[in-house]
Design an enzyme around this catalytic site. Structure first.
Site, PDB file in Angstrom:
ATOM      1  N   GLU A  42      23.629 -25.014 -19.364  1.00 15.68           N
ATOM      2  CA  GLU A  42      23.646 -23.859 -20.294  1.00 15.68           C
ATOM      3  C   GLU A  42      24.861 -23.692 -21.110  1.00 15.68           C
ATOM      4  O   GLU A  42      26.043 -23.797 -20.700  1.00 15.68           O
ATOM      5  CB  GLU A  42      23.618 -22.682 -18.975  1.00 15.68           C
ATOM      6  N   ASP A  71      28.366 -29.504 -30.838  1.00 12.29           N
ATOM      7  CA  ASP A  71      27.780 -28.067 -30.903  1.00 12.29           C
ATOM      8  C   ASP A  71      27.671 -27.750 -32.159  1.00 12.29           C
ATOM      9  O   ASP A  71      28.680 -27.948 -32.917  1.00 12.29           O
ATOM     10  CB  ASP A  71      28.372 -27.162 -29.754  1.00 12.29           C
TER      11      ASP A  71
HETATM   12  O1  LIG Z   1      22.296 -30.808 -39.369  1.00 11.29           O
HETATM   13  C1  LIG Z   1      21.718 -29.969 -38.980  1.00 11.29           C
HETATM   14  N1  LIG Z   1      20.453 -29.486 -39.858  1.00 11.29           N
HETATM   15  C2  LIG Z   1      19.594 -28.554 -39.464  1.00 11.29           C
HETATM   16  N2  LIG Z   1      19.915 -27.780 -38.449  1.00 11.29           N
HETATM   17  C3  LIG Z   1      20.909 -28.066 -37.432  1.00 11.29           C
HETATM   18  C4  LIG Z   1      21.882 -29.138 -37.988  1.00 11.29           C
HETATM   19  N3  LIG Z   1      22.969 -29.101 -37.176  1.00 11.29           N
HETATM   20  C5  LIG Z   1      22.635 -28.134 -36.305  1.00 11.29           C
HETATM   21  N4  LIG Z   1      21.404 -27.484 -36.541  1.00 11.29           N
HETATM   22  C6  LIG Z   1      21.051 -26.387 -35.822  1.00 11.29           C
HETATM   23  C7  LIG Z   1      19.822 -26.795 -34.891  1.00 11.29           C
HETATM   24  C8  LIG Z   1      19.925 -25.987 -33.662  1.00 11.29           C
HETATM   25  O2  LIG Z   1      19.133 -24.456 -34.102  1.00 11.29           O
HETATM   26  C9  LIG Z   1      21.477 -25.657 -33.864  1.00 11.29           C
HETATM   27  C10 LIG Z   1      22.059 -26.711 -32.801  1.00 11.29           C
HETATM   28  O3  LIG Z   1      22.113 -26.115 -31.445  1.00 11.29           O
HETATM   29  P1  LIG Z   1      23.105 -26.875 -30.396  1.00 11.29           P
HETATM   30  O4  LIG Z   1      23.003 -26.238 -29.090  1.00 11.29           O
HETATM   31  O5  LIG Z   1      24.112 -27.410 -30.796  1.00 11.29           O
HETATM   32  O6  LIG Z   1      21.922 -28.123 -30.391  1.00 11.29           O
HETATM   33  P2  LIG Z   1      20.673 -28.322 -29.691  1.00 11.29           P
HETATM   34  O7  LIG Z   1      20.384 -27.203 -28.442  1.00 11.29           O
HETATM   35  O8  LIG Z   1      19.604 -28.604 -30.536  1.00 11.29           O
HETATM   36  O9  LIG Z   1      21.018 -29.736 -28.802  1.00 11.29           O
HETATM   37  P3  LIG Z   1      21.981 -30.268 -27.701  1.00 11.29           P
HETATM   38  O10 LIG Z   1      22.660 -28.746 -27.468  1.00 11.29           O
HETATM   39  O11 LIG Z   1      21.222 -30.755 -26.585  1.00 11.29           O
HETATM   40  O12 LIG Z   1      22.991 -31.038 -28.551  1.00 11.29           O
HETATM   41  O13 LIG Z   1      22.011 -25.522 -35.088  1.00 11.29           O
HETATM   42 MG   LIG Z   2      22.123 -26.655 -27.237  1.00 11.59          MG
END
Ligand SMILES: O=c1nc[nH]c2c1ncn2[C@H]1C[C@H](O)[C@@H](COP(=O)(O)OP(=O)(O)OP(=O)(O)O)O1
Ligand SMILES: [Mg+2]
Length: 197
Positions: A42, A71
């Site tokens: 979370e 993040d």
């Molecule tokens: O280069 C990018 N190009 C397009 N969108 C992006 C980018 N970089 C971050 N984003 C957006 C995607 C998501 O809506 C949020 C990240 O959220 P974030 O919680 O960091 O990642 P996540 O939940 O998708 O995967 P995880 O936490 O397992 O790394 O920002």
């Molecule tokens: Mg995430």
């Protein structure tokens, strides 16, 4: 000098994993946190940095390896920086398409001059789960929110993010070019400098 030979990437986002892997090249052997658990921690922090550290510690704990977390999110000027750390959960966790649809909808009446935005990335590297001194690197990418989606590459908000220096959306950029310019690329360049790789 590189302090370790293997690293777990603490992300469950396929788009992000691909970009991080490409940027790291063969500097270090990379594993994915999905090998160890499919449960996503979370994200309870109030900042990108806090959430990156929390995800890195979680991955280090379950893998026993050094861990790198990302993040990131989109901060829109006209929305006071929203969705920011809540970018992935903007449309209540339904995914990229509903997130993008919601953003277009709330910005429908906002003129071009007020559609400025930045992608933000915080990378956190912990050597072990209780590391008292995580390495933190940040990157920003300035652009503007389009009125409609353009392009098929990338992930997340890429089709809505206009990149002024390229005269196209970030989803119209080939992966290699996005990986030179993006918020993530900037944060990664700093991290590589810091690690001497
Ligand atoms: O280069 C990018 N190009 C397009 N969108 C992006 C980018 N970089 C971050 N984003 C957006 C995607 C998501 O809506 C949020 C990240 O959220 P974030 O919680 O960091 O990642 P996540 O939940 O998708 O995967 P995880 O936490 O397992 O790394 O920002
Ligand atoms: Mg995430």
């Amino acid at each position: 000098m590189m302090p370790f030979s293997e690293l777990v990437l603490a992300s469950h986002n396929a788009g992000k994993l691909k970009e991080l892997q490409a940027m790291l090249g063969d500097a270090v052997r990379v594993r994915s946190v999905a090998e160890f658990s499919t449960v996503e921690p979370e994200e309870t922090g109030l900042s990108f940095v806090e959430n990156a550290i929390l995800k890195a510690r979680n991955a280090a704990r379950i893998s026993g390896l050094p861990a790198l977390a990302d993040d990131s999110g989109l901060a829109v000027d006209a929305l006071g920086g929203a969705p920011g750390i809540y970018s992935a959960r903007y449309a209540d966790g339904q995914g990229d398409a509903p997130n993008n649809a919601k953003l277009l909808d709330v910005l429908r009446e906002v003129p071009d001059a007020e559609r400025g935005a930045q992608f933000v990335c915080a990378l956190a590297l912990v050597r072990h789960a209780d590391d008292p001194l995580p390495i933190i690197c940040e990157g920003l990418w300035h652009g503007r929110i389009l009125h409609a989606a353009r392009g098929e590459h990338g992930f997340g908000y890429d089709p809505l993010f206009w990149v002024p220096e390229c005269d196209c959306s970030s989803a119209e950029l080939p992966a290699a070019q996005k990986n030179q310019l993006s918020h993530r690329a900037r944060a990664m360049a700093l991290l590589k400098q810091r690690l001497g790789i």
